[in-house]
Enzyme design. Structure first.
Site, PDB file in Angstrom:
ATOM      1  N   GLU A  60       1.038  -1.187   0.149  1.00  0.00           N
ATOM      2  CA  GLU A  60       0.104  -0.106   0.106  1.00  0.00           C
ATOM      3  C   GLU A  60       0.963   1.446  -0.014  1.00  0.00           C
ATOM      4  OE1 GLU A  60      -3.521   1.724   3.191  1.00  0.00           O
ATOM      5  OE2 GLU A  60      -1.527   0.900   3.743  1.00  0.00           O
ATOM      6  N   LYS A 129     -10.273  -0.427  -0.160  1.00  0.00           N
ATOM      7  CA  LYS A 129     -10.160  -0.771   1.407  1.00  0.00           C
ATOM      8  C   LYS A 129     -11.292  -0.248   2.063  1.00  0.00           C
ATOM      9  CE  LYS A 129      -6.540   0.834   4.754  1.00  0.00           C
ATOM     10  NZ  LYS A 129      -5.544   1.793   5.057  1.00  0.00           N
ATOM     11  N   CYS A 162      -3.755  -3.227   4.798  1.00  0.00           N
ATOM     12  CA  CYS A 162      -3.296  -2.569   5.935  1.00  0.00           C
ATOM     13  C   CYS A 162      -4.241  -2.674   7.182  1.00  0.00           C
ATOM     14  CB  CYS A 162      -2.968  -1.185   5.682  1.00  0.00           C
ATOM     15  SG  CYS A 162      -1.673  -0.254   6.999  1.00  0.00           S
TER      16      CYS A 162
END
Length: 330
Positions: A60, A129, A162
């Site tokens: 990322e 995300k 993440c």
């Protein structure tokens, strides 16, 4: 089992390279183009360094850095020149690739998106995300769910980004949809190191799934990302771990066929099966109800913690972002 990172690849193996990319800080189109060139060069480097490589994974923020710059001049689109360059790199090197972009959104804040491209340059997976790292990140919450795709050598791949990995429901959803290898790309800095490791291991073990995770590495002059490439087997045991050397490619051969074997034959600790078949020794097929209040409340739109009214951070004001006024519209 890792086949010395892929040097001794088995017929059923999937060799993955995690790139601990050095942290950039681009704020112009020309700087973004230079970073694209670097990523393309590293695709070629990764393949040269391990000719058996099936999939190369970039972290990322590998294109945009950690500035949280939402300016239109550095935003990307699926049909833009950045993604076109990534597609061509996969074709030229006959390798699958996982890449990160900050995606323009005409209806609100940009999306933090991840894509997987196959070795013919086709888009195999597209993800936004779901859980931005708030209050630090300004990205629009994702609206594409958690997709799973067919990957190299017949494996099933998924991608989360993440902070997503801190929610056990994310890995469970990926596995529930059939993922055998879950990628996790990140830009994390060193204070998250311990949480990073234990969640990568728990996400694997709790779902009989292999995880491959990597962060940015090095410094942009302000932030220091931690690298920490990490492969974990379906029993929760780390297979290969990287350090924090920028631009190092950490390789591992994964075996999705062994994931399938465990999911089929394990009794004790086949947790993802038992989750939906509680107590199957006592009752035929097990209990298949939903005894979890937080799940039923979330579906009903009334999710509320007992301490909800005491939560301090409920917008991005602490990080300099104005409180939003838009209501989420999927």
């Amino acid at each position: 089992m890792s086949g010395l990172g892929g040097l001794n690849k088995s017929p059923n193996g999937v060799v993955v390279g995690l790139v601990q990319l050095s942290l950039p800080d681009p704020h112009t189109k020309s700087a973004l183009a230079l970073q694209v060139d670097k990523i393309v060069a590293l695709v070629a480097k990764a393949k040269r360094g391990m000719p058996s490589l099936d999939l190369v994974v970039f972290p990322e923020y590998s294109l945009h850095g950690l500035s949280m710059d939402t300016g239109a001049k550095v935003m990307c689109a699926l049909d833009g020149p950045e993604v076109a360059a990534f597609r061509q790199a996969c074709i030229d090197n006959k390798v699958w690739g996982c890449f990160s972009i900050m995606e323009a959104n005409p209806d609100g804040n940009p999306y933090n998106s991840g894509i997987i491209i196959d070795d013919r340059g086709a888009l195999a997976l597209y993800y936004r995300k779901l859980h931005p790292w708030i209050p630090v990140e300004p990205w629009e919450p994702g609206n594409l769910g958690i997709p799973v795709c067919d990957g190299p050598n017949g494996c099933k791949l998924s991608l989360i980004i993440c902070h997503d990995g801190m929610f056990p429901e994310m890995a469970r959803e990926a596995a529930y949809k059939g993922a055998e290898i879950m990628l996790r790309t990140a830009g994390y800095t060193a204070p998250i190191r311990h949480s990073w490791k234990i969640t990568n291991q728990a996400n694997a073990f709790c779902n009989l799934m292999q995880t491959a995770s990597v962060c940015m590495s090095g410094s942009d002059g302000t932030w220091d990302s931690m690298g920490e490439a990490m492969f974990v087997n379906f029993d929760g045991m780390p297979l290969v771990e990287g350090g924090n050397r920028p631009d190092e490619v950490v390789y591992c051969e994964l075996r999705p066929d062994l994931v399938r074997e465990a999911r089929k034959h394990w009794g004790v600790e086949n947790n993802i099966y038992q989750f939906g078949h509680r107590g199957y020794v006592a009752v035929k097929g097990g209990a298949q109800d939903c005894p979890y209040t937080y799940m039923t409340d979330l579906v009903a739109g009334k999710y509320k913690l007992p301490w909800e009214d005491e939560v301090v951070h409920k917008d991005g004001a602490a990080c300099g972002f104005p409180p939003p006024t838009r209501i989420y519209n999927r």
